[in-house]
Design an enzyme around this catalytic site. Sequence first.
Site, short mmCIF file in Angstrom:
data_model
loop_
_atom_site.label_atom_id
_atom_site.label_comp_id
_atom_site.label_asym_id
_atom_site.label_seq_id
_atom_site.Cartn_x
_atom_site.Cartn_y
_atom_site.Cartn_z
N ASP A 291 0.91 -1.12 0.07
CA ASP A 291 0.07 -0.25 0.17
C ASP A 291 0.79 1.29 -0.05
O ASP A 291 2.14 1.13 -0.01
CB ASP A 291 -1.01 -0.09 1.28
N ASP B 6 1.92 6.30 -13.14
CA ASP B 6 1.88 5.43 -14.66
C ASP B 6 0.33 6.27 -15.09
O ASP B 6 -0.37 6.40 -14.45
CB ASP B 6 1.44 4.14 -14.17
N ASP C 51 1.93 4.42 -20.32
CA ASP C 51 1.56 2.90 -20.92
C ASP C 51 1.24 2.99 -22.35
O ASP C 51 0.15 3.69 -22.94
CB ASP C 51 0.21 2.44 -20.12
N GLU D 34 5.99 4.10 -23.09
CA GLU D 34 6.36 2.61 -23.27
C GLU D 34 6.07 2.32 -24.70
O GLU D 34 4.89 2.58 -25.30
CB GLU D 34 5.09 1.84 -22.38
N HIS E 97 7.84 -4.63 -14.29
CA HIS E 97 6.87 -5.48 -13.90
C HIS E 97 6.49 -6.44 -14.68
O HIS E 97 5.27 -7.34 -14.37
CB HIS E 97 5.61 -4.57 -13.13
N ASP E 98 6.87 -6.18 -15.89
CA ASP E 98 6.38 -7.24 -17.17
C ASP E 98 7.37 -8.53 -17.32
O ASP E 98 7.27 -9.12 -18.28
CB ASP E 98 6.02 -6.24 -18.32
#
Length: 550
Positions: A40, A109, A210, A252, A325-326
């Site tokens: 969190d 993001d 993104d 991205e 994270h991908d």
Amino acid sequence: MDNKKIPVLDKSKWGWWRSAVLYQIYPKSFQDTNGDGLGDIPGIIAHLDYLQELGIDGIWLSPVYDSPQVDNGYDISDYRAIWPPLGTMEDMETLIREAGKRGITIIMDLVLNHSSDKHFWFQEALKGRDNPYHDYYVWADGTPDAPPNDMRASFGGSAWEWVPELGQYYFHQFAVGQPDLNWENPKVRRELYDMIRFWVDKGVGGFRLDVIDQIAKEPFRKITKNGPRLHEFVRELSREAFIEEGLVTVGETWGVTVDQAKLYSAPDASELSMVFQFDHICVDREPGGLWGSRPFSLPALKRVMEHWQKGLYGTGWNSLFLENHDLPRIVSRWGDEGQYRVQSAKMLATMLHGMAGTPYIYQGEELGMTNPPLTLEEIVDVGAINDYQERLAEGWSPEQAMRYLHAWCRDNARTPMQWTAGENAGFSTAKPWLPVDPNHTRVNAQAALADPDSVFYHYKKLIALRKGLNVFRDGTFTLLEPEDEKLFVYTRDTDREHLLVVCNFTADAVAWQRPAAFVDAELLLSNYGAPQAALRPYEAQMFYLEDREA
Ligand code: NOJ
């Protein structure tokens, strides 16, 4: 102190990020403070001192907006609210303020290509073709059994979803719950710009955009990336929403070319600060093929890096990264998870951080975290589950499909941050939403902070070097020994400063002779100590020389 007054960071000159190092946080997996097994925002605040110690300048925060979490927050149902399990708007404001006090900018993001199907706009759009929000999305008439074309969504299945009540399909490049926004509609663009200003007014210092290359889609012509109006849209976005001095913006853009990246990252600030290109990340992947469909080749990696380093020199700006994270953990991928975990993590960091561009560190990369041994039941990512089904449908055995997930699935990077050797790695007092890697008993931040030779302190040194020496920002790039299959060697040069980086990508000892010009150079950094005749397994060295010609 008035909580609503957020100090503006003193980074008022566009371009500050050229000497900066940024750090990505995946909020769900960083630190849980309320015992629900989910990270969190207060958990991020609790570790700001840790990040300050590392020396980073900004945090790219993966989405924290309200969301049904079909795609871990990349499906946003309210762009102006925080997903309650992550905290409140007040927590977010505290984060911005507390980070600011430590010289750390918050970079949010921005998912502008699609929203969640639970977003008010989409819920309204579903009410009828005449609804004012209907045209916020991309629709096509048709019959239930005949979608407009055979386009596929990234997470599997058709990119067209049938809505019987409307007798229409909507277009989604990702999950069914992520309908694509219609950028051709100026009202959509206005809404998004206003939303961005909302966050800028709160003190946010930048944005990661993104799949920004997919906003100008023309699905009826089967165009998703690089649509004809893409750069027009990005320029408008920049003009209307990013006018704030000093904002850092990174797009991205999978598959971007150097020429396209020059447009995106033009020094005149007409578009973005920089883009993420993925050519190096795809070096062991056939074009359009599966991950790992091509063996890793160091000469190929070197060629790609050289192409981008030279390609954008003086005309654009690179972003530098090995993880996000991908993607799987880089030590598991190009390093050594076992005996040489620490050495290889440091070597990979050295290879990257010596280059021109803005480096990004993904949470846990600074600890040398590795891919976790997840079981099929433990994997939750929508993309991974789909991958598994697709592999089985192609005739793979369950074991083969699992091996693929272990190497490549996105949950590799999403297991909880390893803070301590204790229960749940100090991430949470409850069962974490994804299991912690059992290696947290060895690989954790507490141990790293107590060990001057840890991966953490190597990253810290690399960050400090970049801040102290202009050659990291300004130097030209020259690749040496391009065909060598074991060593990655390059120099960076300005008029006065010279940097030599050598990295052994193997577990072998490799004989190597320092170029004559660097014989008297100072050893800035190494992952072993004083150089020996041969490079040791995964050894990395960085040498520095001033006024070589004088
Ligand atoms: C790219 C993000 O990095 C990824 O995590 C997400 O699933 C897709 N875009 C869709 O938003």
